[in-house]
Design a protein around this motif. Sequence first.
Motif, mmCIF file in Angstrom:
data_model
loop_
_atom_site.group_PDB
_atom_site.id
_atom_site.type_symbol
_atom_site.label_atom_id
_atom_site.label_comp_id
_atom_site.label_asym_id
_atom_site.label_seq_id
_atom_site.Cartn_x
_atom_site.Cartn_y
_atom_site.Cartn_z
ATOM 1 N N THR A 80 -6.194 10.616 -7.815
ATOM 2 C CA THR A 80 -7.093 10.196 -6.729
ATOM 3 C C THR A 80 -6.308 9.701 -5.519
ATOM 4 O OG1 THR A 80 -7.237 7.955 -7.654
ATOM 5 C CG2 THR A 80 -8.895 9.554 -8.369
ATOM 6 N N THR A 81 -5.053 10.169 -5.410
ATOM 7 C CA THR A 81 -4.167 9.643 -4.362
ATOM 8 C C THR A 81 -4.770 9.765 -2.978
ATOM 9 O OG1 THR A 81 -2.167 10.044 -5.636
ATOM 10 C CG2 THR A 81 -1.929 9.909 -3.252
ATOM 11 N N SER A 82 -5.249 10.945 -2.622
ATOM 12 C CA SER A 82 -5.762 11.164 -1.272
ATOM 13 C C SER A 82 -6.957 10.264 -0.974
ATOM 14 C CB SER A 82 -6.153 12.633 -1.093
ATOM 15 O OG SER A 82 -6.653 12.861 0.207
ATOM 16 N N VAL A 83 -7.872 10.159 -1.924
ATOM 17 C CA VAL A 83 -9.054 9.306 -1.745
ATOM 18 C C VAL A 83 -8.651 7.837 -1.652
ATOM 19 C CG1 VAL A 83 -11.189 8.514 -2.840
ATOM 20 C CG2 VAL A 83 -10.580 10.942 -2.879
ATOM 21 N N ASP A 84 -7.742 7.429 -2.524
ATOM 22 C CA ASP A 84 -7.293 6.032 -2.526
ATOM 23 C C ASP A 84 -6.651 5.661 -1.200
ATOM 24 O OD1 ASP A 84 -8.179 5.864 -5.119
ATOM 25 O OD2 ASP A 84 -6.181 6.077 -6.014
ATOM 26 N N LEU A 85 -5.802 6.555 -0.684
ATOM 27 C CA LEU A 85 -5.129 6.273 0.589
ATOM 28 C C LEU A 85 -6.125 6.201 1.737
ATOM 29 C CD1 LEU A 85 -1.941 8.507 0.309
ATOM 30 C CD2 LEU A 85 -1.989 6.012 0.489
ATOM 31 N N ASN A 86 -7.092 7.113 1.753
ATOM 32 C CA ASN A 86 -8.087 7.098 2.818
ATOM 33 C C ASN A 86 -8.861 5.783 2.804
ATOM 34 O OD1 ASN A 86 -9.638 8.561 4.959
ATOM 35 N ND2 ASN A 86 -11.311 8.231 3.507
ATOM 36 N N THR A 87 -9.259 5.342 1.606
ATOM 37 C CA THR A 87 -9.960 4.064 1.480
ATOM 38 C C THR A 87 -9.083 2.911 1.960
ATOM 39 O OG1 THR A 87 -11.261 4.885 -0.378
ATOM 40 C CG2 THR A 87 -11.077 2.492 -0.142
ATOM 41 N N ALA A 88 -7.814 2.917 1.569
ATOM 42 C CA ALA A 88 -6.901 1.837 1.942
ATOM 43 C C ALA A 88 -6.708 1.758 3.446
ATOM 44 C CB ALA A 88 -5.557 2.031 1.242
ATOM 45 N N VAL A 89 -6.564 2.905 4.093
ATOM 46 C CA VAL A 89 -6.378 2.911 5.547
ATOM 47 C C VAL A 89 -7.617 2.373 6.252
ATOM 48 C CG1 VAL A 89 -6.141 4.420 7.552
ATOM 49 C CG2 VAL A 89 -4.607 4.691 5.607
ATOM 50 N N LEU A 90 -8.797 2.786 5.796
ATOM 51 C CA LEU A 90 -10.029 2.248 6.383
ATOM 52 C C LEU A 90 -10.117 0.743 6.168
ATOM 53 C CD1 LEU A 90 -12.579 5.017 5.351
ATOM 54 C CD2 LEU A 90 -11.647 4.591 7.641
ATOM 55 N N ASN A 91 -9.744 0.273 4.963
ATOM 56 C CA ASN A 91 -9.757 -1.166 4.689
ATOM 57 C C ASN A 91 -8.763 -1.911 5.570
ATOM 58 O OD1 ASN A 91 -11.672 -0.759 2.707
ATOM 59 N ND2 ASN A 91 -10.235 -0.897 1.011
ATOM 60 N N MET A 92 -7.582 -1.312 5.779
ATOM 61 C CA MET A 92 -6.576 -1.912 6.646
ATOM 62 C C MET A 92 -7.120 -2.093 8.066
ATOM 63 S SD MET A 92 -2.804 -0.368 7.657
ATOM 64 C CE MET A 92 -3.431 1.228 8.198
ATOM 65 N N GLN A 93 -7.798 -1.082 8.561
ATOM 66 C CA GLN A 93 -8.365 -1.162 9.910
ATOM 67 C C GLN A 93 -9.497 -2.181 9.974
ATOM 68 O OE1 GLN A 93 -7.280 3.482 10.999
ATOM 69 N NE2 GLN A 93 -9.404 2.942 10.597
ATOM 70 N N THR A 94 -10.299 -2.264 8.915
ATOM 71 C CA THR A 94 -11.363 -3.265 8.857
ATOM 72 C C THR A 94 -10.784 -4.670 8.836
ATOM 73 O OG1 THR A 94 -12.846 -1.746 7.709
ATOM 74 C CG2 THR A 94 -13.321 -4.086 7.504
ATOM 75 N N ALA A 95 -9.722 -4.861 8.060
ATOM 76 C CA ALA A 95 -9.079 -6.175 8.000
ATOM 77 C C ALA A 95 -8.515 -6.565 9.364
ATOM 78 C CB ALA A 95 -7.965 -6.165 6.960
ATOM 79 N N TYR A 96 -7.905 -5.607 10.052
ATOM 80 C CA TYR A 96 -7.372 -5.870 11.388
ATOM 81 C C TYR A 96 -8.493 -6.317 12.331
ATOM 82 C CZ TYR A 96 -5.213 -5.108 15.932
ATOM 83 O OH TYR A 96 -4.747 -5.290 17.211
ATOM 84 N N THR A 97 -9.600 -5.585 12.317
ATOM 85 C CA THR A 97 -10.730 -5.907 13.196
ATOM 86 C C THR A 97 -11.321 -7.262 12.847
ATOM 87 O OG1 THR A 97 -11.212 -3.557 13.478
ATOM 88 C CG2 THR A 97 -12.985 -5.107 13.989
ATOM 89 N N ASP A 98 -11.408 -7.556 11.552
ATOM 90 C CA ASP A 98 -11.931 -8.847 11.110
ATOM 91 C C ASP A 98 -11.058 -9.983 11.637
ATOM 92 O OD1 ASP A 98 -11.868 -11.221 9.145
ATOM 93 O OD2 ASP A 98 -13.685 -10.172 8.526
ATOM 94 N N ALA A 99 -9.751 -9.851 11.456
ATOM 95 C CA ALA A 99 -8.837 -10.900 11.928
ATOM 96 C C ALA A 99 -8.918 -11.055 13.446
ATOM 97 C CB ALA A 99 -7.409 -10.582 11.498
#
Length: 214
Positions: free
Chosen positions: A67-86
């Motif tokens: 599930t590497t591709s799916v996991d990475l896509n989710t992680a990148v979206l989460n990273m961007q969400t965390a950035y926006t939240d901060a």
Amino acid sequence: GNYAILAKTGVSTVPTSVVTGNVGLSPTARVGLTGWSLISEPTDTYFTSAQVAAPGKLYAADNVGGTTSVDLNTAVLNMQTAYTDAAGRTATSAATTNVGAGTLTSLTLAPGVYEWGTAVNIPTDLTLNGSATDVWIMKVAGTLNMADNMSVFLTGGALPQNVFWQVSGGVTMGAGTHFEGIVLGQTAITFGNLASINGRLLAQTAVNIDSSTV
């Protein structure tokens, strides 16, 4: 949280770095993992490298196994969400706004949300003092730079997973520096020769390390 290093356009190393944890790259393919001497495995789910301590692995968007591709896509979206939240957090007080006019010289900072409308430069050692449950959020509108051979120290029980550096410009750590916390960079994160961090490097462009310890 599954990655010690996560980036979108590239993750480069000048050997020999030491990374404890996983390295992820998406949407760029494995060609963006440079300097690692990647070792593949039959299912093409991940890579290993002598520079990534076991059981850590390297993952790229074009790994077809698991599930590497799916996991990475989710992680990148989460990273961007965390950035926006901060970025959306409100500074704790006037005392945590534009501290030092962006130059943090021999300071000890208590927990809180800090905000700078400029670049931040760390020319000396910096101390964050607080308990294991305290949180620091550092909002930097420009670049973040730390001078060679300087360190961030956590005292009083403070933990690196509770320290967040949200930086809209490039992050540059000088040679021999030691940093603490989770770096959420909107652009590139670059660590100089023999620099180290107890934390995570999460970049919306590239991460570049040079015989660094992560």
